[in-house]
Write an enzyme that holds these catalytic residues in place. Sequence first.
Site, mmCIF file in Angstrom:
data_model
loop_
_atom_site.group_PDB
_atom_site.id
_atom_site.type_symbol
_atom_site.label_atom_id
_atom_site.label_comp_id
_atom_site.label_asym_id
_atom_site.label_seq_id
_atom_site.Cartn_x
_atom_site.Cartn_y
_atom_site.Cartn_z
ATOM 1 N N ARG A 108 0.841 -1.208 0.000
ATOM 2 C CA ARG A 108 0.000 0.000 0.000
ATOM 3 C C ARG A 108 0.872 1.252 0.000
ATOM 4 O O ARG A 108 0.527 2.262 -0.616
ATOM 5 C CB ARG A 108 -0.935 -0.017 1.211
ATOM 6 C CG ARG A 108 -1.991 -1.110 1.134
ATOM 7 C CD ARG A 108 -2.959 -1.025 2.290
ATOM 8 N NE ARG A 108 -3.716 0.209 2.250
ATOM 9 C CZ ARG A 108 -4.387 0.668 3.309
ATOM 10 N NH1 ARG A 108 -4.341 0.008 4.462
ATOM 11 N NH2 ARG A 108 -5.073 1.797 3.225
ATOM 12 N N VAL A 118 -4.760 6.803 4.949
ATOM 13 C CA VAL A 118 -3.386 6.758 5.445
ATOM 14 C C VAL A 118 -2.402 7.172 4.351
ATOM 15 O O VAL A 118 -1.189 7.208 4.571
ATOM 16 C CB VAL A 118 -3.062 5.338 5.990
ATOM 17 C CG1 VAL A 118 -3.874 5.074 7.253
ATOM 18 C CG2 VAL A 118 -3.301 4.242 4.960
ATOM 19 N N ASP A 119 -2.957 7.532 3.171
ATOM 20 C CA ASP A 119 -2.092 8.080 2.114
ATOM 21 C C ASP A 119 -1.871 9.566 2.413
ATOM 22 O O ASP A 119 -2.558 10.153 3.257
ATOM 23 C CB ASP A 119 -2.746 7.888 0.729
ATOM 24 C CG ASP A 119 -4.077 8.632 0.593
ATOM 25 O OD1 ASP A 119 -5.121 7.970 0.410
ATOM 26 O OD2 ASP A 119 -4.080 9.882 0.721
ATOM 27 N N HIS A 169 -6.467 7.693 11.422
ATOM 28 C CA HIS A 169 -6.099 6.265 11.350
ATOM 29 C C HIS A 169 -4.616 6.082 11.085
ATOM 30 O O HIS A 169 -4.172 5.003 10.698
ATOM 31 C CB HIS A 169 -6.915 5.557 10.258
ATOM 32 C CG HIS A 169 -8.359 5.388 10.622
ATOM 33 N ND1 HIS A 169 -9.314 5.014 9.723
ATOM 34 C CD2 HIS A 169 -9.012 5.551 11.804
ATOM 35 C CE1 HIS A 169 -10.487 4.934 10.323
ATOM 36 N NE2 HIS A 169 -10.337 5.264 11.586
ATOM 37 N N CYS A 188 14.421 -0.271 16.363
ATOM 38 C CA CYS A 188 13.873 1.045 16.699
ATOM 39 C C CYS A 188 15.041 2.013 16.910
ATOM 40 O O CYS A 188 15.987 1.697 17.653
ATOM 41 C CB CYS A 188 13.061 0.940 18.001
ATOM 42 S SG CYS A 188 12.649 2.539 18.718
ATOM 43 N N GLY A 197 -16.543 10.456 0.396
ATOM 44 C CA GLY A 197 -15.898 9.192 0.025
ATOM 45 C C GLY A 197 -15.724 8.202 1.149
ATOM 46 O O GLY A 197 -14.708 7.502 1.210
ATOM 47 N N THR A 198 -16.722 8.117 2.034
ATOM 48 C CA THR A 198 -16.644 7.114 3.089
ATOM 49 C C THR A 198 -17.990 6.411 3.222
ATOM 50 O O THR A 198 -19.052 7.014 3.071
ATOM 51 C CB THR A 198 -16.197 7.725 4.441
ATOM 52 O OG1 THR A 198 -16.133 6.694 5.437
ATOM 53 C CG2 THR A 198 -17.134 8.822 4.899
ATOM 54 N N SER A 199 -17.908 5.107 3.517
ATOM 55 C CA SER A 199 -19.141 4.292 3.558
ATOM 56 C C SER A 199 -19.905 4.499 4.860
ATOM 57 O O SER A 199 -21.039 4.045 5.004
ATOM 58 C CB SER A 199 -18.776 2.808 3.425
ATOM 59 O OG SER A 199 -17.891 2.443 4.486
HETATM 60 N N1 APR Z 1 -15.878 9.099 -5.557
HETATM 61 C C1 APR Z 1 -16.583 9.225 -4.407
HETATM 62 N N2 APR Z 1 -16.874 8.186 -3.576
HETATM 63 C C2 APR Z 1 -16.400 6.974 -3.946
HETATM 64 C C3 APR Z 1 -15.659 6.758 -5.131
HETATM 65 C C4 APR Z 1 -15.405 7.892 -5.957
HETATM 66 N N3 APR Z 1 -14.706 7.785 -7.105
HETATM 67 N N4 APR Z 1 -15.362 5.431 -5.218
HETATM 68 C C5 APR Z 1 -15.882 4.842 -4.116
HETATM 69 N N5 APR Z 1 -16.520 5.765 -3.353
HETATM 70 C C6 APR Z 1 -17.214 5.570 -2.078
HETATM 71 C C7 APR Z 1 -17.923 4.233 -1.948
HETATM 72 O O1 APR Z 1 -19.258 4.339 -2.449
HETATM 73 C C8 APR Z 1 -17.909 4.026 -0.438
HETATM 74 O O2 APR Z 1 -19.057 4.621 0.154
HETATM 75 O O3 APR Z 1 -16.232 5.581 -1.083
HETATM 76 C C9 APR Z 1 -16.663 4.788 0.019
HETATM 77 C C10 APR Z 1 -15.528 3.872 0.423
HETATM 78 O O4 APR Z 1 -15.947 3.157 1.557
HETATM 79 P P1 APR Z 1 -14.928 2.148 2.261
HETATM 80 O O5 APR Z 1 -14.296 1.291 1.221
HETATM 81 O O6 APR Z 1 -15.666 1.518 3.395
HETATM 82 O O7 APR Z 1 -13.759 3.102 2.824
HETATM 83 P P2 APR Z 1 -13.809 3.997 4.133
HETATM 84 O O8 APR Z 1 -15.215 4.462 4.401
HETATM 85 O O9 APR Z 1 -12.756 5.013 3.982
HETATM 86 O O10 APR Z 1 -13.377 2.952 5.288
HETATM 87 C C11 APR Z 1 -13.242 3.481 6.576
HETATM 88 O O11 APR Z 1 -12.424 1.357 7.352
HETATM 89 O O12 APR Z 1 -11.112 -0.420 6.807
HETATM 90 C C12 APR Z 1 -11.183 0.677 7.618
HETATM 91 O O13 APR Z 1 -9.438 1.978 8.466
HETATM 92 C C13 APR Z 1 -10.071 1.622 7.277
HETATM 93 O O14 APR Z 1 -10.120 4.017 7.045
HETATM 94 C C14 APR Z 1 -10.785 2.826 6.681
HETATM 95 C C15 APR Z 1 -12.162 2.746 7.318
#
Ligand code: APR
Length: 231
Positions: A56, A90-91, A106, A133, A172-174
């Site tokens: 990653r 984390v990027d 995170h 370390c 952009g988060t689920s």
């Molecule tokens: N533009 C906007 N939204 C997008 C795009 C895009 N191009 N592609 C995907 N998505 C949305 C998806 O619809 C989804 O709702 O981004 C979201 C990604 O959700 P996850 O994959 O669950 O990622 P995230 O919400 O960041 O996960 C939260 O979970 O695994 C842990 O620590 C990890 O930080 C992460 C946390």
Amino acid sequence: MERIVILTGAGISAESGLGTFRDKDGLWTKYDLNEVATPEGFARNPDLVHTFYNARRANAAGAAPNAAHDALAELEARFPGEVLIVTQNVDNLHERAGSRNVIHMHGELAGALCAACDHRWPAPAVMQSNDPCPACTAAKTRPDIVWFGEMPYRMEEIAASLWDADLFVSIGTSGEVYPAAGFVDEAKSAGAVTLEINLEPSRVPGLFDRVISGPASQAVPQWVAELLARS
Ligand code: APR
């Protein structure tokens, strides 16, 4: 002074070529998160965990910020109030786009952490658990990433910012993982207007005053332009 708090997730980096977690071909469909993203998994098999994060880290190094990251950096530079990004990612694409006010709740691929003494230092491109370390020489080096079951970073600052926010934006988060998934609730109960920008509505769309659906690289610049035109 108006305060905007923006929560970002893997979806904002998707169009930069970095995987999300829970989309159809997401990272958690390829790896068992219990093996690569928990302290127990690291204790069981540190080499597997380092292999996962080294890959990653290489992906992130080869990626570039997209128009959504750029738009948020422009918002921070031009908005007359305060803009804080709280990212689950984390990027370092927000920083590489020019954002300065960023909290990595995170952790970061760019960080190394000693599991023995908590010392932190810049991560090498390829990390091994027996890297000594620099502070205590223990060979218990881990990525400075917050794993499931661990406390996210800077939660007090985040709670205070949600309390003071006038506008809370989730991009952009689920909305599957707490405590981040609860931030919209906290902001709303403190009186903030709430906006979700996501490819499709997340788990908690009802909590948002407004939902903009579409790819972040298009929806975020449009929203930023609209906001700056009004400010
Ligand atoms: N533009 C906007 N939204 C997008 C795009 C895009 N191009 N592609 C995907 N998505 C949305 C998806 O619809 C989804 O709702 O981004 C979201 C990604 O959700 P996850 O994959 O669950 O990622 P995230 O919400 O960041 O996960 C939260 O979970 O695994 C842990 O620590 C990890 O930080 C992460 C946390």
